[in-house]
Structures are given as structure tokens and as C-alpha cells.
Motif scaffolding. Structure first.
Motif, PDB file in Angstrom:
ATOM      1  N   VAL A   1       0.880  -1.175   0.000  1.00  0.00           N
ATOM      2  CA  VAL A   1       0.000   0.000   0.000  1.00  0.00           C
ATOM      3  C   VAL A   1       0.911   1.215   0.000  1.00  0.00           C
TER       4      VAL A   1
ATOM      5  N   PRO B   1      -8.997  -2.393  -1.226  1.00  0.00           N
ATOM      6  CA  PRO B   1      -8.110  -1.233  -1.314  1.00  0.00           C
ATOM      7  C   PRO B   1      -8.264  -0.294  -0.121  1.00  0.00           C
ATOM      8  N   VAL B   2      -7.190   0.411   0.162  1.00  0.00           N
ATOM      9  CA  VAL B   2      -7.176   1.425   1.213  1.00  0.00           C
ATOM     10  C   VAL B   2      -7.612   2.752   0.614  1.00  0.00           C
TER      11      VAL B   2
ATOM     12  N   GLN C   1      -9.047   1.157   5.807  1.00  0.00           N
ATOM     13  CA  GLN C   1      -9.405  -0.052   5.072  1.00  0.00           C
ATOM     14  C   GLN C   1     -10.726  -0.549   5.641  1.00  0.00           C
TER      15      GLN C   1
END
Length: 346
Positions: A47, A95-96, A89
Motif C-alpha cells: 500500500v 483497497p485502502v 481499510q
């Protein structure tokens, strides 16, 4: 991988899958169980977020995982811009969100560079609270207000506050923060949900850097555990009571804590890296710490700080990164007490 994150770096999602996180060059790494209870994992996935000097992870009662980072960005004139960033999250493996800057309360560049490492807690209504030491040794707080709008930084004051804050939320909707400050620890608590945190009594002896962990051991009541820097082992404390020495041989670094049921008894589990460099796990009856802890050396060589969690099948899980950077996970196996299986690489 560049160490371990502070806070809750091993989390359980609503879907019953565990996720582990670690800071790394260029962002953070994420490992996710492929199904509840394992044993398979995916990752690590990167990430991206650059220039972080510190990463804290906190999970709310809604299972959302919040990332708080202290960021240092070099500028063209040679100065460094420091701010706190936040991302979320919402689901395991998803996905963040975009990283959002929460700014820095110091307008002066020299003071802004001395703004400390953040810690966070999420109240039961989902309100995110962020705490950090300021350049003058006080404690700052910023929290998310109604409608997702963030309130300005608030100065909670204090003296000689240092990095290594421990913030936690209680099931009755309040947030507390425990702050190392020289030879003592400073304690703030909310008298009721959404209230401004109030200063409680100072607590002595103070904790070793980064060693404080908080656990709700009764409805609305937190117990704090930390390492005595004078070499006296572990100490625990509850607001309104005395600090209780617990002994043990912790090394440097953080303590991880978890409440669980073992053989029908309400128990507290503590894990940390011992002086020999392996993960030690202790068990005691919850809020009966003075009666003694039963320690087990897992034999797992640990670089950084271990983590504790329940997996999707309710088993106690101990996780740690070995000196080679491999994530290893040990789970409770059937039998009396807390017996862990062989740590398995991820």
C-alpha cells in the motif's frame, strides 16, 4: 519491511480473516488470510505512501482499520514538512482509501519538525481520535466530528510528553490515552462519551519507551500494562488504583495484550519479546494479575514486536516477524490452558 507498526498490526475483519501489516520503504505491506482460520495467506501487497517515519494502526468496533502515519517530506529549499496522515481499510483485502493529511498544529517550521508520532483510538460511535506529542512536550488531539469533518487540533497540555502513546476506546463509548513523560506516565480520560479528555493522576513508575498496552478488562474499565525501565519487569495499572508489579523478563519494545476464555476462565494474555530475543507469552486471570502470570517461551525468534489476536475460529493467535523478515503465525491448539502450535511461516 522497516520494523513493526505500533497499535494493532494484526486485525480480524468482519469476514473472519486475519490481516497483518508492516511498514516498508514506500508504504506498508499487507498479508491477508485467504479464508477464515487459515492456514493460507495472500501477499504481501504494498500500500503506497511515501516518507513515513512512523505508522500506527487502530481498529474500531466496526472492524474498520485506520492507519495513522507521521510523514516527513523534503522541500526544495532544504526544509522538511511534517504532517500526520490518515487512511482507512473498510474490508479485508480491499483497497485502502486515499491518504488524507491531518496537518500539523505548529505553524513554525522548527517546531513543526518536532511534532511527535501519532496514536489513535476509535470510539464506539466510530469517531476517530488522534493524539501526538507536540514540540513543547504537551499532548495534542484531533478528532473526526459530525459528518466526517475533522475538528481543529486541541491542546490537552501536559509536560514532557514523549512518543510511545497508548490510546484506547472502551465499550461504553469513551476514549483514554496514556502518555510516557520522563519518570512518570500522564493519563487523560473522557468522563463521558464525546467529552473533552480530562487529566487524571500521574502514574509512577513510568514506562519504558513504546511498551504501554491497554486492554478493557471490565465494562468501561481499562488496564494498562508496561515495562519498567529500571528492569523490574512488567507493571499494570487501573485508574483509581495502585500500580502493581508483575515481574517477568521483558526485553525492549511493545507488549501485546488480549482477553480470552481459557478452560472456562476469563483470562488476559500478554506477549512480548523477551531479553533472549524470543516471544514470551504470559497468562493470568483477568484483573487478578497480582496472583501471578504463567509464562511460556514460544522459541520464536522475534524482530520487532509480536501481536495477539483471535482468528475467525476464535483461537488465540500469536504473530511475529523473524529476524529474516518472514511473518510467522502460531495458533492455539486443543488442550488445557494456552498451548500454541508450531509457528508457521506465511
Amino acid at each position: 519491511m522497516t520494523g513493526t507498526a505500533t497499535g494493532t498490526w494484526l486485525t480480524l475483519g468482519r469476514d473472519g480473516r486475519l490481516t497483518a501489516y508492516a511498514p516498508a520503504g514506500g508504504g506498508l505491506l499487507r498479508w491477508t488470510e485467504t479464508r477464515p482460520g487459515g492456514p493460507g495467506w495472500s501477499g504481501p501487497d504494498l500500500v503506497e505512501i511515501r516518507n513515513l517515519t512512523h505508522l500506527a494502526i487502530v481498529q474500531g468496533a466496526d472492524a474498520y482499520v485506520h492507519f495513522l502515519g507521521r510523514r516527513e517530506r523534503p522541500r526544495g529549499d532544504g526544509a522538511v514538512e511534517v504532517d500526520v496522515v490518515h487512511a482507512i481499510q473498510y474490508q479485508s483485502g480491499r483497497p485502502v482509501t486515499e491518504w488524507r493529511s491531518l496537518g500539523n498544529p505548529h505553524p513554525q517550521p522548527d517546531r513543526a519538525r518536532r511534532f511527535g508520532a501519532p496514536a489513535g483510538a476509535v470510539a464506539s460511535d466510530g469517531t476517530v481520535h488522534v493524539f501526538a506529542p507536540n514540540a513543547g512536550g504537551g499532548l495534542m488531539m484531533r478528532r473526526e466530528g459530525r459528518g466526517g469533518r475533522w475538528e481543529p487540533w486541541a491542546d490537552l497540555r501536559g509536560t514532557d510528553v514523549r512518543d510511545g502513546l497508548a490510546a484506547a476506546a472502551t465499550s461504553d463509548g469513551r476514549v483514554e490515552v496514556f502518555a510516557p513523560a520522563g519518570g512518570a506516565a500522564l493519563h487523560w480520560f473522557q468522563p463521558e462519551p464525546a467529552a473533552e479528555p480530562q487529566r487524571s493522576h500521574d502514574v509512577r513508575p513510568g514506562p519504558a519507551a513504546g511498551s504501554v498496552a491497554a486492554l478493557e478488562t471490565a465494562p468501561g474499565r481499562l488496564t494498562y500494562f508496561w515495562t519498567d525501565p529500571a528492569g523490574g519487569g512488567l507493571i499494570c495499572h487501573r485508574r483509581g488504583g495502585w500500580s502493581v508489579p508483575l515481574g517477568g523478563t521483558p526485553g525492549d519494545g511493545a507488549n501485546a495484550v488480549l482477553r480470552t476464555v481459557l478452560d472456562g476462565y476469563d483470562c488476559t494474555v500478554i506477549a512480548h519479546r523477551g531479553r533472549s530475543g524470543t516471544v514470551l507469552v504470559g497468562v493470568c486471570a483477568t484483573e487478578a494479575e497480582s496472583s501471578g502470570l504463567w509464562w511460556t517461551d514460544t522459541g520464536l525468534a522475534c524482530a520487532g514486536d509480536p501481536a495477539l489476536a483471535h482468528d475467525g475460529r476464535g483461537r488465540v493467535v500469536v504473530a511475529a516477524f523473524d529476524p529474516g523478515g518472514t511473518l510467522r503465525v502460531a495458533r492455539r491448539v486443543p488442550g488445557p490452558g494456552l498451548v500454541l502450535g508450531e509457528p508457521a511461516p506465511v
